[in-house]
Design a protein around this motif. Structure first.
Motif, short mmCIF file in Angstrom:
data_model
loop_
_atom_site.label_atom_id
_atom_site.label_comp_id
_atom_site.label_asym_id
_atom_site.label_seq_id
_atom_site.Cartn_x
_atom_site.Cartn_y
_atom_site.Cartn_z
N ARG A 48 0.81 -1.21 0.00
CA ARG A 48 0.00 0.00 0.00
C ARG A 48 0.85 1.28 0.00
O ARG A 48 0.86 2.05 0.95
CB ARG A 48 -0.95 0.00 1.20
N VAL A 49 1.55 1.47 -1.09
CA VAL A 49 2.45 2.63 -1.17
C VAL A 49 1.67 3.93 -1.18
O VAL A 49 0.50 3.99 -1.57
CB VAL A 49 3.37 2.55 -2.42
N SER A 50 2.35 4.99 -0.77
CA SER A 50 1.78 6.33 -0.81
C SER A 50 2.74 7.24 -1.57
O SER A 50 3.86 6.82 -1.92
CB SER A 50 1.56 6.86 0.61
N LEU A 51 2.31 8.46 -1.80
CA LEU A 51 3.16 9.41 -2.53
C LEU A 51 4.52 9.56 -1.86
O LEU A 51 5.55 9.74 -2.54
CB LEU A 51 2.47 10.77 -2.62
N SER A 52 4.55 9.47 -0.55
CA SER A 52 5.79 9.67 0.19
C SER A 52 6.79 8.52 0.02
O SER A 52 7.92 8.62 0.48
CB SER A 52 5.50 9.87 1.68
N ASP A 53 6.37 7.46 -0.62
CA ASP A 53 7.29 6.35 -0.90
C ASP A 53 8.07 6.57 -2.19
O ASP A 53 8.93 5.75 -2.55
CB ASP A 53 6.52 5.03 -0.99
N THR A 54 7.78 7.64 -2.89
CA THR A 54 8.54 7.99 -4.09
C THR A 54 9.98 8.27 -3.67
O THR A 54 10.25 9.19 -2.90
CB THR A 54 7.94 9.22 -4.78
N ALA A 55 10.89 7.46 -4.18
CA ALA A 55 12.29 7.52 -3.74
C ALA A 55 13.10 6.55 -4.60
O ALA A 55 12.56 5.84 -5.44
CB ALA A 55 12.42 7.13 -2.27
N VAL A 56 14.39 6.52 -4.35
CA VAL A 56 15.26 5.52 -4.98
C VAL A 56 15.53 4.43 -3.95
O VAL A 56 15.82 4.70 -2.79
CB VAL A 56 16.60 6.13 -5.44
N TYR A 57 15.42 3.18 -4.39
CA TYR A 57 15.60 2.03 -3.52
C TYR A 57 16.83 1.24 -3.97
O TYR A 57 16.96 0.88 -5.13
CB TYR A 57 14.36 1.15 -3.54
N TYR A 58 17.73 1.01 -3.02
CA TYR A 58 18.98 0.31 -3.30
C TYR A 58 19.03 -1.04 -2.60
O TYR A 58 18.63 -1.17 -1.44
CB TYR A 58 20.17 1.13 -2.80
N CYS A 59 19.54 -1.99 -3.32
CA CYS A 59 19.81 -3.32 -2.78
C CYS A 59 21.31 -3.42 -2.54
O CYS A 59 22.10 -3.12 -3.42
CB CYS A 59 19.34 -4.35 -3.81
N LEU A 60 21.70 -3.84 -1.35
CA LEU A 60 23.12 -3.96 -1.00
C LEU A 60 23.38 -5.36 -0.49
O LEU A 60 22.67 -5.85 0.39
CB LEU A 60 23.47 -2.94 0.08
N VAL A 61 24.37 -6.01 -1.08
CA VAL A 61 24.76 -7.35 -0.65
C VAL A 61 26.18 -7.28 -0.12
O VAL A 61 27.11 -6.96 -0.85
CB VAL A 61 24.67 -8.36 -1.82
N VAL A 62 26.34 -7.56 1.15
CA VAL A 62 27.65 -7.36 1.76
C VAL A 62 27.86 -8.28 2.94
O VAL A 62 26.91 -8.62 3.65
CB VAL A 62 27.83 -5.88 2.17
N GLY A 63 29.12 -8.71 3.13
CA GLY A 63 29.49 -9.50 4.28
C GLY A 63 30.18 -8.64 5.31
O GLY A 63 30.39 -7.45 5.12
N ALA A 64 30.59 -9.24 6.38
CA ALA A 64 31.18 -8.50 7.49
C ALA A 64 32.51 -7.85 7.12
O ALA A 64 32.94 -6.91 7.76
CB ALA A 64 31.36 -9.41 8.70
#
Lengths: 114, 111
Positions: free
Chosen positions: B77-93
């Protein structure tokens, strides 16, 4: 508590000058990161500190870039002999211990090299 | 070198569910998958993190198949305020060059 702070928020400099960017991480966070974000681009990793040591400097784009961290807290990113292609937003983040912990980002420093 | 691939952009309408998939074929055994959200002129902000199966918090869910070669961020249920850039990050310790976020997915939510 306070979040990550960076200074200055904006920096305009002339080509060839040196600049220093400062990052104050969240108190108690041992891991600190520097990223660069060019206009409309993703985040480019620069360097990662664990305490005062930098186990990974692989992201620094050239030997004009250097960074240090003292007392396990404040970090300074220095760019020598700036070039126009260095213009970007420089973001700092900190996390509790390791790079798998949540990173908390500062507001960034917008660097413009004329 | 771990690399992630996401769609460049997605459009949705308010009230819809949005699913953003990230491919990470070279994920290592000790890597975690983390999603961040970034608004203009701000630093990224943590949304959710997972290692396998499904994780849910108050703002999103993260689905990770058994082979862990991809992950899907689900925004209900997204809203206008969810307009943004979304990043996926895959990382180990160990951090390192896996800390590159990539270009992310620009989500635009309209009325």
């Amino acid at each position: 508590g306070a979040g990550v702070s960076q200074s200055p928020s904006n920096k305009v400099t002339e080509k060839g000058k040196d600049v220093e960017l400062r990052c104050d991480p969240i108190s108690g966070h041992t891991a600190l990161y520097w990223y660069r974000q060019s206009l409309g681009q993703g985040l480019e990793f620069l360097i990662y500190f664990q305490g005062n040591s930098a186990p990974d400097k692989s992201g620094l784009p050239s030997d004009r870039f250097s960074a240090e961290r003292t007392g396990g807290s404040v970090s300074t990113l220095t760019i020598q002999r700036t070039q126009q292609e260095d213009s970007a937003v420089y973001l700092c983040a900190s996390s509790f211990q390791t790079s798998t912990d949540t990173q908390y980002f500062g507001p960034g420093t917008r660097l413009t090299v004329l | 070198l771990a690399k992630t691939t996401q769609p460049i952009s997605m459009d949705s309408y308010e009230g819809q569910e949005v699913n953003i998939t990230c491919s990470h074929n070279n994920i290592a055994t000790n890597d975690y998958i983390t999603w961040y959200q970034q608004f203009p002129s701000q630093g990224p902000r943590f949304i959710i993190q997972g290692y396998k199966t499904k994780v849910t918090n108050e703002v999103a869910s993260l689905f990770i198949p058994a082979d862990r070669k991809s992950s899907t961020l689900s925004l209900p249920r997204v809203s206008l305020s969810d307009t943004a850039v979304y990043y996926c990050l895959v990382v180990g310790a160990g951090g390192g060059n896996k800390l590159t976020f990539g270009t992310g997915t620009q989500l635009k939510v309209e009325l």
